[in-house]
Design a protein around this motif. Sequence first.
Motif, PDB file in Angstrom:
ATOM      1  N   ARG A   1      -8.256   1.265   7.933  1.00 31.09           N
ATOM      2  CA  ARG A   1      -7.120   0.254   8.043  1.00 31.09           C
ATOM      3  C   ARG A   1      -7.359  -0.812   7.028  1.00 31.09           C
ATOM      4  O   ARG A   1      -6.613  -1.344   6.524  1.00 31.09           O
ATOM      5  CB  ARG A   1      -7.380  -0.444   9.485  1.00 31.09           C
ATOM      6  CG  ARG A   1      -6.976   0.184  10.515  1.00 31.09           C
ATOM      7  CD  ARG A   1      -6.415  -0.799  11.668  1.00 31.09           C
ATOM      8  NE  ARG A   1      -7.702  -1.445  12.080  1.00 31.09           N
ATOM      9  CZ  ARG A   1      -8.430  -1.033  13.047  1.00 31.09           C
ATOM     10  NH1 ARG A   1      -8.332   0.341  13.683  1.00 31.09           N
ATOM     11  NH2 ARG A   1      -9.849  -1.814  13.254  1.00 31.09           N
ATOM     12  N   ARG A   2      -8.816  -1.106   6.736  1.00 33.30           N
ATOM     13  CA  ARG A   2      -9.018  -2.236   5.364  1.00 33.30           C
ATOM     14  C   ARG A   2      -8.604  -1.576   4.258  1.00 33.30           C
ATOM     15  O   ARG A   2      -7.974  -2.144   3.254  1.00 33.30           O
ATOM     16  CB  ARG A   2     -10.407  -2.359   5.548  1.00 33.30           C
ATOM     17  CG  ARG A   2     -10.790  -3.445   4.524  1.00 33.30           C
ATOM     18  CD  ARG A   2     -12.331  -3.827   4.444  1.00 33.30           C
ATOM     19  NE  ARG A   2     -12.572  -4.552   6.026  1.00 33.30           N
ATOM     20  CZ  ARG A   2     -12.669  -6.158   5.579  1.00 33.30           C
ATOM     21  NH1 ARG A   2     -12.238  -6.608   4.610  1.00 33.30           N
ATOM     22  NH2 ARG A   2     -13.078  -6.511   6.676  1.00 33.30           N
ATOM     23  N   THR A   3      -8.749  -0.317   3.855  1.00 33.95           N
ATOM     24  CA  THR A   3      -8.671   0.221   2.484  1.00 33.95           C
ATOM     25  C   THR A   3      -7.432   0.880   2.180  1.00 33.95           C
ATOM     26  O   THR A   3      -6.868   1.237   1.198  1.00 33.95           O
ATOM     27  CB  THR A   3      -9.823   1.284   2.083  1.00 33.95           C
ATOM     28  OG1 THR A   3      -9.813   2.239   3.278  1.00 33.95           O
ATOM     29  CG2 THR A   3     -11.344   0.585   2.328  1.00 33.95           C
TER      30      THR A   3
ATOM     31  N   LYS B   1      -3.041  -6.325  10.536  1.00 29.61           N
ATOM     32  CA  LYS B   1      -4.305  -5.711  10.519  1.00 29.61           C
ATOM     33  C   LYS B   1      -5.357  -6.741  10.749  1.00 29.61           C
ATOM     34  O   LYS B   1      -5.382  -7.608  10.054  1.00 29.61           O
ATOM     35  CB  LYS B   1      -4.755  -4.693   9.518  1.00 29.61           C
ATOM     36  CG  LYS B   1      -3.635  -3.644   9.298  1.00 29.61           C
ATOM     37  CD  LYS B   1      -3.897  -2.459   7.997  1.00 29.61           C
ATOM     38  CE  LYS B   1      -3.203  -1.543   7.760  1.00 29.61           C
ATOM     39  NZ  LYS B   1      -3.303  -0.836   6.893  1.00 29.61           N
TER      40      LYS B   1
ATOM     41  N   TYR C   1      -0.469  -4.105   4.661  1.00 30.13           N
ATOM     42  CA  TYR C   1      -1.262  -5.032   5.385  1.00 30.13           C
ATOM     43  C   TYR C   1      -0.949  -5.099   6.898  1.00 30.13           C
ATOM     44  O   TYR C   1      -1.630  -5.829   7.642  1.00 30.13           O
ATOM     45  CB  TYR C   1      -1.292  -6.304   4.875  1.00 30.13           C
ATOM     46  CG  TYR C   1      -1.601  -6.428   3.540  1.00 30.13           C
ATOM     47  CD1 TYR C   1      -3.103  -6.226   3.250  1.00 30.13           C
ATOM     48  CD2 TYR C   1      -0.908  -6.794   2.445  1.00 30.13           C
ATOM     49  CE1 TYR C   1      -3.669  -6.395   1.790  1.00 30.13           C
ATOM     50  CE2 TYR C   1      -1.154  -6.833   0.946  1.00 30.13           C
ATOM     51  CZ  TYR C   1      -2.862  -6.481   0.971  1.00 30.13           C
ATOM     52  OH  TYR C   1      -3.139  -6.498  -0.500  1.00 30.13           O
TER      53      TYR C   1
ATOM     54  N   GLY D   1      -5.629  -9.760   2.805  1.00 23.37           N
ATOM     55  CA  GLY D   1      -6.572  -8.277   2.574  1.00 23.37           C
ATOM     56  C   GLY D   1      -8.048  -8.900   2.453  1.00 23.37           C
ATOM     57  O   GLY D   1      -8.684  -8.228   1.917  1.00 23.37           O
TER      58      GLY D   1
ATOM     59  N   GLU E   1      -8.356  -6.584   9.814  1.00 22.90           N
ATOM     60  CA  GLU E   1      -9.218  -6.559   8.534  1.00 22.90           C
ATOM     61  C   GLU E   1      -8.514  -7.372   7.678  1.00 22.90           C
ATOM     62  O   GLU E   1      -8.671  -7.759   6.528  1.00 22.90           O
ATOM     63  CB  GLU E   1      -9.496  -5.158   8.049  1.00 22.90           C
ATOM     64  CG  GLU E   1     -10.369  -4.389   9.028  1.00 22.90           C
ATOM     65  CD  GLU E   1      -9.443  -3.918  10.173  1.00 22.90           C
ATOM     66  OE1 GLU E   1     -10.359  -3.362  11.190  1.00 22.90           O
ATOM     67  OE2 GLU E   1      -8.227  -3.732  10.206  1.00 22.90           O
ATOM     68  N   HIS E   2      -7.060  -7.746   7.726  1.00 24.63           N
ATOM     69  CA  HIS E   2      -6.172  -8.409   6.674  1.00 24.63           C
ATOM     70  C   HIS E   2      -5.787  -9.760   7.037  1.00 24.63           C
ATOM     71  O   HIS E   2      -4.605 -10.125   6.484  1.00 24.63           O
ATOM     72  CB  HIS E   2      -5.321  -7.213   6.240  1.00 24.63           C
ATOM     73  CG  HIS E   2      -5.627  -6.256   5.563  1.00 24.63           C
ATOM     74  ND1 HIS E   2      -6.568  -6.185   4.368  1.00 24.63           N
ATOM     75  CD2 HIS E   2      -5.579  -4.998   5.449  1.00 24.63           C
ATOM     76  CE1 HIS E   2      -6.979  -5.124   4.301  1.00 24.63           C
ATOM     77  NE2 HIS E   2      -6.193  -4.184   4.741  1.00 24.63           N
TER      78      HIS E   2
END
Length: 380
Positions: A112-114, A7, A84, A23, A9-10
């Motif tokens: 997506r991040r959380t 992801k 992730y 992350g 964001e990760h």
Amino acid sequence: MRLPRVKAEHLPHRYGHDRIRIGGSIYGVAGEITDPDGYAWAALGAMDGTRTPGEIAGRLRRLFPRLTDEDAQGVVDLLLTSGYIEDAGVREPEELSPDEQDRYSRNAAFFRRTDLTPRPSSWEAQIRLKRSRVVVLGLGGTGSHTAWALAACGVGEIHCVDRDVVELSNLTRQALYREADIGRPKVEVAVARLAEVNSSVRITGESRAVESEGDMADLVSGFDAFAMCADEPGGTGGIRVWANRACLAAKVPWALGGYSGPLVSVAAFDPDGPCYECLTANVDASLAPGIPVDLGGPGVIAPSAGVSGHLTAQAVISFLTGIPERPGSYVTGVNLIAPDQHVYTRHPAVPGCPACGALSSEPAAGPSPAESTAAAPATT
């Protein structure tokens, strides 16, 4: 998973020669991998959305000849279940139009991040919101912000309930109303204004009072979550107890938000318990006999009303999306003039509770004085 991709964001970072941080730096989301041989780092580098899991495992075997096929596939499988990674091979969801995907693109990035639960699509949380039905009772300081946030986030149907009309003193904190609305029913104004916020959401409303447990049961029936932003009638056996019992019976998760002066909080209740009556029993047990809790009266400013409403909306969204997977029952909040006094507690179930029985719960320490006060905040 067809085409694994880390992801955005990760994206991972390497520290030294044997540690990987993945992350980002978000508390409760970031993780650390011990990787002395470099297997995980190589696998993550290959997860760019162009290779299948088998191809990534084969790449590891070529880079590290001492790895067996089983061990290489094990490294890949472990990363695939970490939360992730997403599947770049998933088609865009047909349930969300191109305009909705554009509108909710920041929502998708947040989820997506959380979210560390592997899912078939990064849009699954948004689709769950679109399919959900929520009732908001009380459209004052807390409720107006709660309803706005739920509409903005894309909850599919929001039913608004309030019996009051807009007054001049409401305008300091109640986000949906204007001077021209004074004297109009809050529900009428709120439904029209929320429809302007998000025309793809179905907004309904009724101007009525909830006067019994039966009224409450009728109100929550058929909904996926309940935002409790009203506090009348109060007292023992009042509207919060009605909500608690109605939601337990209907298996509906609910959130009770509000403020007591600068102390802003939300109590969230999973239908599996512990319930609101467990919470109040634990609070009462922590107090000296004969000393009542002083909730501080009606003092409120726009920030305290806004924070309480958004905490309430977040609790509802967590229940609807499953992010986190099982939020359970909890109380959380903050003192706006003493931000180091963060409120967080999980009250245990009370054996023989008249509402939920002796449901089990994680062990929890008794509440602090601030937490005790947060158990039943004012919400007007």
